[in-house]
Design a protein around this motif. Structure first.
Motif, PDB file in Angstrom:
ATOM      1  N   SER A 120       0.832  -1.202   0.000  1.00 37.35           N
ATOM      2  CA  SER A 120       0.000   0.000   0.000  1.00 37.35           C
ATOM      3  C   SER A 120       0.866   1.251   0.000  1.00 37.35           C
ATOM      4  CB  SER A 120      -0.930   0.026   1.227  1.00 37.35           C
ATOM      5  OG  SER A 120      -1.805  -1.073   1.218  1.00 37.35           O
ATOM      6  N   VAL A 121       0.252   2.361  -0.348  1.00 39.74           N
ATOM      7  CA  VAL A 121       0.914   3.661  -0.342  1.00 39.74           C
ATOM      8  C   VAL A 121       0.084   4.605   0.510  1.00 39.74           C
ATOM      9  CG1 VAL A 121       1.532   5.647  -1.772  1.00 39.74           C
ATOM     10  CG2 VAL A 121       1.987   3.346  -2.604  1.00 39.74           C
ATOM     11  N   LEU A 122       0.760   5.415   1.288  1.00 41.88           N
ATOM     12  CA  LEU A 122       0.077   6.395   2.129  1.00 41.88           C
ATOM     13  C   LEU A 122      -0.135   7.672   1.330  1.00 41.88           C
ATOM     14  CD1 LEU A 122      -0.931   6.955   5.058  1.00 41.88           C
ATOM     15  CD2 LEU A 122       1.289   8.011   5.466  1.00 41.88           C
ATOM     16  N   MET A 123      -1.358   8.178   1.329  1.00 47.30           N
ATOM     17  CA  MET A 123      -1.679   9.395   0.593  1.00 47.30           C
ATOM     18  C   MET A 123      -2.582  10.290   1.440  1.00 47.30           C
ATOM     19  SD  MET A 123      -2.236   7.931  -3.285  1.00 47.30           S
ATOM     20  CE  MET A 123      -1.564   9.423  -4.026  1.00 47.30           C
ATOM     21  N   ALA A 124      -2.467  11.585   1.211  1.00 44.62           N
ATOM     22  CA  ALA A 124      -3.341  12.554   1.878  1.00 44.62           C
ATOM     23  C   ALA A 124      -4.425  12.966   0.906  1.00 44.62           C
ATOM     24  CB  ALA A 124      -2.538  13.772   2.329  1.00 44.62           C
ATOM     25  N   VAL A 125      -5.676  12.803   1.306  1.00 43.19           N
ATOM     26  CA  VAL A 125      -6.790  13.152   0.428  1.00 43.19           C
ATOM     27  C   VAL A 125      -7.675  14.190   1.123  1.00 43.19           C
ATOM     28  CG1 VAL A 125      -6.806  10.916  -0.740  1.00 43.19           C
ATOM     29  CG2 VAL A 125      -8.221  11.258   1.285  1.00 43.19           C
ATOM     30  N   PRO A 126      -8.215  15.135   0.372  1.00 48.23           N
ATOM     31  CA  PRO A 126      -9.100  16.142   0.964  1.00 48.23           C
ATOM     32  C   PRO A 126     -10.505  15.574   1.165  1.00 48.23           C
ATOM     33  CG  PRO A 126      -8.845  16.552  -1.381  1.00 48.23           C
ATOM     34  CD  PRO A 126      -7.964  15.376  -1.071  1.00 48.23           C
ATOM     35  N   VAL A 127     -11.095  15.884   2.292  1.00 49.43           N
ATOM     36  CA  VAL A 127     -12.468  15.459   2.565  1.00 49.43           C
ATOM     37  C   VAL A 127     -13.230  16.658   3.123  1.00 49.43           C
ATOM     38  CG1 VAL A 127     -11.752  13.094   3.063  1.00 49.43           C
ATOM     39  CG2 VAL A 127     -11.958  14.733   4.931  1.00 49.43           C
ATOM     40  N   PRO A 128     -14.557  16.693   2.946  1.00 48.62           N
ATOM     41  CA  PRO A 128     -15.337  17.749   3.608  1.00 48.62           C
ATOM     42  C   PRO A 128     -15.141  17.674   5.114  1.00 48.62           C
ATOM     43  CG  PRO A 128     -16.647  16.614   1.945  1.00 48.62           C
ATOM     44  CD  PRO A 128     -15.389  15.814   2.111  1.00 48.62           C
ATOM     45  N   ALA A 129     -14.983  18.812   5.756  1.00 46.95           N
ATOM     46  CA  ALA A 129     -14.726  18.832   7.194  1.00 46.95           C
ATOM     47  C   ALA A 129     -15.828  18.135   7.981  1.00 46.95           C
ATOM     48  CB  ALA A 129     -14.560  20.271   7.666  1.00 46.95           C
ATOM     49  N   VAL A 130     -17.058  18.156   7.474  1.00 48.30           N
ATOM     50  CA  VAL A 130     -18.158  17.528   8.204  1.00 48.30           C
ATOM     51  C   VAL A 130     -18.022  16.013   8.238  1.00 48.30           C
ATOM     52  CG1 VAL A 130     -19.785  19.404   7.755  1.00 48.30           C
ATOM     53  CG2 VAL A 130     -19.583  17.531   6.109  1.00 48.30           C
ATOM     54  N   LEU A 131     -17.200  15.446   7.351  1.00 47.86           N
ATOM     55  CA  LEU A 131     -17.015  13.997   7.352  1.00 47.86           C
ATOM     56  C   LEU A 131     -15.960  13.536   8.359  1.00 47.86           C
ATOM     57  CD1 LEU A 131     -17.085  12.766   3.621  1.00 47.86           C
ATOM     58  CD2 LEU A 131     -18.777  12.361   5.415  1.00 47.86           C
ATOM     59  N   VAL A 132     -15.104  14.444   8.786  1.00 49.83           N
ATOM     60  CA  VAL A 132     -13.978  14.052   9.638  1.00 49.83           C
ATOM     61  C   VAL A 132     -14.399  13.263  10.874  1.00 49.83           C
ATOM     62  CG1 VAL A 132     -12.124  14.937  11.097  1.00 49.83           C
ATOM     63  CG2 VAL A 132     -12.459  15.878   8.803  1.00 49.83           C
ATOM     64  N   PRO A 133     -15.472  13.650  11.596  1.00 50.28           N
ATOM     65  CA  PRO A 133     -15.858  12.866  12.780  1.00 50.28           C
ATOM     66  C   PRO A 133     -16.274  11.432  12.445  1.00 50.28           C
ATOM     67  CG  PRO A 133     -16.874  15.047  12.830  1.00 50.28           C
ATOM     68  CD  PRO A 133     -16.302  14.867  11.460  1.00 50.28           C
ATOM     69  N   HIS A 134     -16.571  11.164  11.183  1.00 50.70           N
ATOM     70  CA  HIS A 134     -17.015   9.830  10.778  1.00 50.70           C
ATOM     71  C   HIS A 134     -15.885   9.018  10.143  1.00 50.70           C
ATOM     72  CE1 HIS A 134     -21.121  11.268  11.462  1.00 50.70           C
ATOM     73  NE2 HIS A 134     -20.794  12.346  10.764  1.00 50.70           N
ATOM     74  N   LEU A 135     -14.634   9.482  10.307  1.00 49.37           N
ATOM     75  CA  LEU A 135     -13.509   8.816   9.664  1.00 49.37           C
ATOM     76  C   LEU A 135     -12.428   8.416  10.663  1.00 49.37           C
ATOM     77  CD1 LEU A 135     -13.119  11.149   6.541  1.00 49.37           C
ATOM     78  CD2 LEU A 135     -14.127   8.864   6.592  1.00 49.37           C
TER      79      LEU A 135
END
Length: 210
Positions: A120-135
């Motif tokens: 696997s490879v580690l990557m940074a992906v953008p997500v809506p801030a409202v999703l962060v508590p669910h991740l």
């Protein structure tokens, strides 16, 4: 007393004339010594900092062969910049880094973070801030592309490895605009190039797998 002084005056004048060149040379030397530090280039009076010796991909575990040092002016050193190779040796890159770029704390996976699965490879992906508590770490997500020509019309599976503390503090930009945060995910190595291309053109959407 005054006559004695006048009698010695010619001798003093001759002595000063003989030493005039020496005194002038000493004065110039003192001036140069005071001015020289401000005239030296940063490479001669700066601070050693760690830089990438070659382009580094996300997920790269740093060794001495990846790194070198260069000297820059102290006032140009960013806060937290790595100053010694041994201080970051063995750490993992969180984001891509160009050759010659400084190594800063946010570019590295946090110490003690979960290991990247093999293949696997580690990557940074953008997500809506409202999703962060669910991740929370371990959450399965799907990466979709808003460009139908990317990903072959399918989604790419990924898994959340880490949610940086800064992601939870992502600001809300205004009504109807939730703001974005970056989350670290692992992606199969053979799909990392596709994801990187889609991220480069801003065509990635993160969805949470139920």
């Amino acid at each position: 007393m005054l006559s004695r002084f006048r009698a010695h005056l010619p001798a003093w004048r001759r002595a000063l004339r003989r030493r005039r060149r020496l005194l002038a040379a000493l004065a110039v030397a003192a001036f140069v010594a005071a001015l020289l530090p401000s005239l030296l280039p940063p490479s001669a009076r700066g601070v050693d900092v760690v830089i990438a010796d070659a382009a580094l991909a996300p997920g790269t575990v740093l060794t001495r062969s990846h790194l070198s040092t260069t000297r820059i002016a102290e006032e140009l050193v960013p806060p937290g910049a790595a100053l010694e190779v041994d201080a970051v040796r063995g750490r993992t890159m969180r984001i891509p880094l160009d050759a010659g770029a400084l190594l800063l704390p946010g570019m590295l996976v946090a110490a003690g973070a979960p290991a990247i699965p093999e293949g696997s490879v580690l990557m940074a992906v953008p997500v809506p801030a409202v999703l962060v508590p669910h991740l929370p770490p371990g959450t399965g997500v799907e990466l979709l592309s808003t460009d139908p020509t990317l990903f072959g019309g399918t989604s790419i599976d990924a898994r959340v490895l880490e949610v940086p503390e800064s992601a939870a503090e992502a600001p809300v930009l205004g009504p109807g605009s939730p703001g974005t945060a970056e989350v670290l995910v692992t992606v199969a190595q053979d799909r990392a190039r596709d994801v990187a291309h889609a991220l480069g053109v801003g065509a990635v959407v993160v969805t949470v797998i139920g």
